[in-house]
Design a protein around this motif. Structure first.
Motif, PDB file in Angstrom:
ATOM      1  N   TRP A 152     -53.286  10.680   5.651  1.00 46.67           N
ATOM      2  CA  TRP A 152     -52.819  10.042   6.877  1.00 46.67           C
ATOM      3  C   TRP A 152     -53.604   8.757   7.160  1.00 46.67           C
ATOM      4  O   TRP A 152     -54.705   8.549   6.637  1.00 46.67           O
ATOM      5  N   ALA A 153     -52.992   7.903   7.964  1.00 38.98           N
ATOM      6  CA  ALA A 153     -53.633   6.669   8.421  1.00 38.98           C
ATOM      7  C   ALA A 153     -53.030   6.290   9.769  1.00 38.98           C
ATOM      8  O   ALA A 153     -51.894   6.652  10.081  1.00 38.98           O
ATOM      9  N   TRP A 154     -53.790   5.548  10.549  1.00 40.39           N
ATOM     10  CA  TRP A 154     -53.251   5.037  11.803  1.00 40.39           C
ATOM     11  C   TRP A 154     -52.256   3.918  11.531  1.00 40.39           C
ATOM     12  O   TRP A 154     -52.544   2.997  10.762  1.00 40.39           O
ATOM     13  N   GLU A 155     -51.090   3.996  12.158  1.00 41.43           N
ATOM     14  CA  GLU A 155     -50.188   2.842  12.232  1.00 41.43           C
ATOM     15  C   GLU A 155     -50.502   2.022  13.478  1.00 41.43           C
ATOM     16  O   GLU A 155     -50.457   0.799  13.456  1.00 41.43           O
ATOM     17  N   ASP A 156     -50.819   2.723  14.567  1.00 45.96           N
ATOM     18  CA  ASP A 156     -51.206   2.093  15.828  1.00 45.96           C
ATOM     19  C   ASP A 156     -52.089   3.106  16.548  1.00 45.96           C
ATOM     20  O   ASP A 156     -51.581   4.022  17.210  1.00 45.96           O
ATOM     21  N   GLU A 157     -53.397   2.960  16.407  1.00 48.98           N
ATOM     22  CA  GLU A 157     -54.311   3.970  16.945  1.00 48.98           C
ATOM     23  C   GLU A 157     -54.217   4.064  18.459  1.00 48.98           C
ATOM     24  O   GLU A 157     -54.244   5.161  19.028  1.00 48.98           O
ATOM     25  N   ALA A 158     -54.093   2.930  19.133  1.00 46.65           N
ATOM     26  CA  ALA A 158     -54.036   2.946  20.594  1.00 46.65           C
ATOM     27  C   ALA A 158     -52.827   3.726  21.099  1.00 46.65           C
ATOM     28  O   ALA A 158     -52.889   4.414  22.123  1.00 46.65           O
ATOM     29  N   ALA A 159     -51.722   3.635  20.370  1.00 49.30           N
ATOM     30  CA  ALA A 159     -50.492   4.328  20.762  1.00 49.30           C
ATOM     31  C   ALA A 159     -50.380   5.729  20.169  1.00 49.30           C
ATOM     32  O   ALA A 159     -49.417   6.447  20.454  1.00 49.30           O
ATOM     33  N   GLY A 160     -51.340   6.126  19.345  1.00 44.22           N
ATOM     34  CA  GLY A 160     -51.305   7.450  18.738  1.00 44.22           C
ATOM     35  C   GLY A 160     -50.289   7.587  17.618  1.00 44.22           C
ATOM     36  O   GLY A 160     -49.880   8.701  17.280  1.00 44.22           O
ATOM     37  N   ARG A 161     -49.887   6.472  17.007  1.00 43.32           N
ATOM     38  CA  ARG A 161     -48.888   6.502  15.937  1.00 43.32           C
ATOM     39  C   ARG A 161     -49.567   6.624  14.578  1.00 43.32           C
ATOM     40  O   ARG A 161     -50.469   5.837  14.250  1.00 43.32           O
ATOM     41  N   VAL A 162     -49.118   7.631  13.805  1.00 43.91           N
ATOM     42  CA  VAL A 162     -49.743   7.987  12.532  1.00 43.91           C
ATOM     43  C   VAL A 162     -48.711   7.931  11.413  1.00 43.91           C
ATOM     44  O   VAL A 162     -47.546   8.312  11.605  1.00 43.91           O
ATOM     45  N   ARG A 163     -49.131   7.479  10.249  1.00 44.36           N
ATOM     46  CA  ARG A 163     -48.332   7.587   9.022  1.00 44.36           C
ATOM     47  C   ARG A 163     -48.958   8.678   8.172  1.00 44.36           C
ATOM     48  O   ARG A 163     -50.185   8.701   7.981  1.00 44.36           O
ATOM     49  N   ALA A 164     -48.154   9.615   7.665  1.00 46.15           N
ATOM     50  CA  ALA A 164     -48.709  10.748   6.922  1.00 46.15           C
ATOM     51  C   ALA A 164     -47.789  11.167   5.782  1.00 46.15           C
ATOM     52  O   ALA A 164     -46.580  10.925   5.801  1.00 46.15           O
ATOM     53  N   ARG A 165     -48.397  11.803   4.801  1.00 42.60           N
ATOM     54  CA  ARG A 165     -47.668  12.473   3.726  1.00 42.60           C
ATOM     55  C   ARG A 165     -48.386  13.780   3.415  1.00 42.60           C
ATOM     56  O   ARG A 165     -49.618  13.854   3.497  1.00 42.60           O
ATOM     57  N   GLY A 166     -47.615  14.819   3.085  1.00 41.04           N
ATOM     58  CA  GLY A 166     -48.191  16.135   2.843  1.00 41.04           C
ATOM     59  C   GLY A 166     -47.931  16.613   1.433  1.00 41.04           C
ATOM     60  O   GLY A 166     -46.794  16.610   0.968  1.00 41.04           O
ATOM     61  N   PHE A 167     -48.999  17.035   0.750  1.00 40.27           N
ATOM     62  CA  PHE A 167     -48.905  17.523  -0.624  1.00 40.27           C
ATOM     63  C   PHE A 167     -49.384  18.976  -0.652  1.00 40.27           C
ATOM     64  O   PHE A 167     -50.585  19.233  -0.621  1.00 40.27           O
ATOM     65  N   PRO A 168     -48.461  19.952  -0.710  1.00 40.46           N
ATOM     66  CA  PRO A 168     -48.879  21.354  -0.624  1.00 40.46           C
ATOM     67  C   PRO A 168     -49.650  21.855  -1.843  1.00 40.46           C
ATOM     68  O   PRO A 168     -50.455  22.767  -1.727  1.00 40.46           O
ATOM     69  N   GLY A 169     -49.401  21.283  -3.021  1.00 40.65           N
ATOM     70  CA  GLY A 169     -50.194  21.624  -4.202  1.00 40.65           C
ATOM     71  C   GLY A 169     -50.132  23.069  -4.632  1.00 40.65           C
ATOM     72  O   GLY A 169     -51.089  23.591  -5.204  1.00 40.65           O
ATOM     73  N   ARG A 170     -49.000  23.738  -4.364  1.00 41.84           N
ATOM     74  CA  ARG A 170     -48.901  25.162  -4.692  1.00 41.84           C
ATOM     75  C   ARG A 170     -48.406  25.413  -6.112  1.00 41.84           C
ATOM     76  O   ARG A 170     -48.446  26.532  -6.599  1.00 41.84           O
ATOM     77  N   THR A 188     -53.988  17.064  15.026  1.00 44.15           N
ATOM     78  CA  THR A 188     -54.032  16.913  16.479  1.00 44.15           C
ATOM     79  C   THR A 188     -55.263  17.588  17.061  1.00 44.15           C
ATOM     80  O   THR A 188     -55.936  17.039  17.942  1.00 44.15           O
ATOM     81  N   ALA A 189     -55.570  18.783  16.570  1.00 48.45           N
ATOM     82  CA  ALA A 189     -56.760  19.488  17.048  1.00 48.45           C
ATOM     83  C   ALA A 189     -58.029  18.718  16.688  1.00 48.45           C
ATOM     84  O   ALA A 189     -58.976  18.638  17.486  1.00 48.45           O
ATOM     85  N   GLN A 190     -58.055  18.136  15.499  1.00 50.93           N
ATOM     86  CA  GLN A 190     -59.244  17.397  15.063  1.00 50.93           C
ATOM     87  C   GLN A 190     -59.448  16.127  15.878  1.00 50.93           C
ATOM     88  O   GLN A 190     -60.570  15.809  16.285  1.00 50.93           O
ATOM     89  N   LEU A 191     -58.360  15.401  16.147  1.00 52.28           N
ATOM     90  CA  LEU A 191     -58.456  14.141  16.883  1.00 52.28           C
ATOM     91  C   LEU A 191     -58.441  14.351  18.392  1.00 52.28           C
ATOM     92  O   LEU A 191     -58.811  13.458  19.152  1.00 52.28           O
ATOM     93  N   ASN A 192     -57.940  15.514  18.828  1.00 55.14           N
ATOM     94  CA  ASN A 192     -57.859  15.876  20.242  1.00 55.14           C
ATOM     95  C   ASN A 192     -57.084  14.846  21.054  1.00 55.14           C
ATOM     96  O   ASN A 192     -57.516  14.391  22.120  1.00 55.14           O
ATOM     97  N   ARG A 193     -55.898  14.494  20.532  1.00 54.84           N
ATOM     98  CA  ARG A 193     -55.044  13.553  21.270  1.00 54.84           C
ATOM     99  C   ARG A 193     -53.599  13.734  20.808  1.00 54.84           C
ATOM    100  O   ARG A 193     -53.331  14.254  19.729  1.00 54.84           O
ATOM    101  N   ALA A 194     -52.669  13.319  21.670  1.00 52.62           N
ATOM    102  CA  ALA A 194     -51.252  13.389  21.330  1.00 52.62           C
ATOM    103  C   ALA A 194     -50.947  12.400  20.212  1.00 52.62           C
ATOM    104  O   ALA A 194     -51.486  11.291  20.169  1.00 52.62           O
ATOM    105  N   LEU A 195     -50.048  12.817  19.301  1.00 53.82           N
ATOM    106  CA  LEU A 195     -49.709  11.991  18.148  1.00 53.82           C
ATOM    107  C   LEU A 195     -48.202  11.882  17.976  1.00 53.82           C
ATOM    108  O   LEU A 195     -47.448  12.798  18.317  1.00 53.82           O
ATOM    109  N   ASN A 196     -47.800  10.740  17.434  1.00 49.08           N
ATOM    110  CA  ASN A 196     -46.413  10.497  17.024  1.00 49.08           C
ATOM    111  C   ASN A 196     -46.487  10.195  15.534  1.00 49.08           C
ATOM    112  O   ASN A 196     -46.892   9.105  15.127  1.00 49.08           O
ATOM    113  N   ILE A 197     -46.122  11.177  14.716  1.00 47.99           N
ATOM    114  CA  ILE A 197     -46.361  11.118  13.273  1.00 47.99           C
ATOM    115  C   ILE A 197     -45.074  10.795  12.523  1.00 47.99           C
ATOM    116  O   ILE A 197     -44.069  11.496  12.682  1.00 47.99           O
TER     117      ILE A 197
END
Length: 225
Positions: A152-170, A188-197
């Motif tokens: 993941w990376a911030w797209e807009d940290e102030a606005a809580g916008r995140v870009r993410a990709r998930g690799f389950p690796g199973r 969300t728990a780690q950053l303790n803030r609302a996110l728009n992913i």
């Protein structure tokens, strides 16, 4: 073939994208875990849900290779389909609500399986990531090899916008998740803030921390078939 529905969970605003979910509404037709696991593998979705009590919201969740005590996009999809105030999973009771175009669940960050939350400097770096290798040649993470990585990376940290990709690796044919509610919950728990992913090719996941360590996860759900 057992009758089942296919949902797309965490769709974009235009109704596109989302992660496919198989739902067997009548779990009694396939009561044994071995049968369920075989059926989930046959469908090949990242997760398949078996409904054991539609009125109480009792569900059972499988990937193509394993049974899960909790998972995000199956719970969001099942809550929307069953229209119940809560779901009962092996991990615990999941709160559920519908709010306009969004289906929401409330869960705890200790319920999902652990995974590596790997932050990158820019959204472009996340976009450019290849699907990571599996097995002994893969780079190590705190939980072994490359399995269960959420990049993941911030797209807009102030606005809580995140870009993410998930690799389950199973190693079960699902190399990348289009949308991963459990990982979004952990972030969300780690950053303790609302996110728009924005995850995958175009899916959208909304989250918000709640009192006493709970986290809400929301998204649009569409019935595909």
């Amino acid at each position: 073939m057992t009758d089942y529905d296919v949902l797309r969970v965490f769709c974009a605003a235009n109704g596109g994208y989302g992660n496919e979910l198989g739902v067997v509404r009548d779990g009694s037709v396939m009561p044994e875990r071995g049968e369920r696991q075989e059926f989930a593998a046959k469908l090949g979705f990242s997760e398949t849900v078996f409904v054991d009590d539609p009125e109480r919201g009792v569900i059972d969740i499988y990937t193509p290779s394993a049974r899960l005590p909790f998972a995000g996009h199956p719970c969001v999809g099942a809550a929307w389909l069953l229209d119940v105030p809560e779901l009962v999973t092996p991990a615990g009771v999941v709160g559920a609500r519908q709010d306009g175009e969004f289906s929401w669940i409330e869960a705890r960050p200790e319920w999902p399986e652990p995974r590596t939350l790997r932050q990158y400097a820019t959204a472009a770096e996340v976009d450019d990531l290849p699907v990571p290798p599996q097995g002994v040649g893969a780079p190590p993470t705190p939980f072994g090899q490359w399995g269960r990585v959420y990049a993941w990376a911030w797209e807009d940290e102030a606005a809580g916008r995140v870009r993410a990709r998930g690799f389950p690796g199973r190693g079960d044919g699902v190399d990348e998740d289009e949308a991963t509610g459990a990982a979004a919950l952990l972030l969300t728990a780690q950053l303790n803030r609302a996110l728009n992913i924005a995850q995958g090719a175009g899916s959208q996941i909304l989250t918000a921390p709640q009192p006493h360590g709970w986290v809400e996860i929301g998204g649009r759900v569409l019935l595909e078939r």
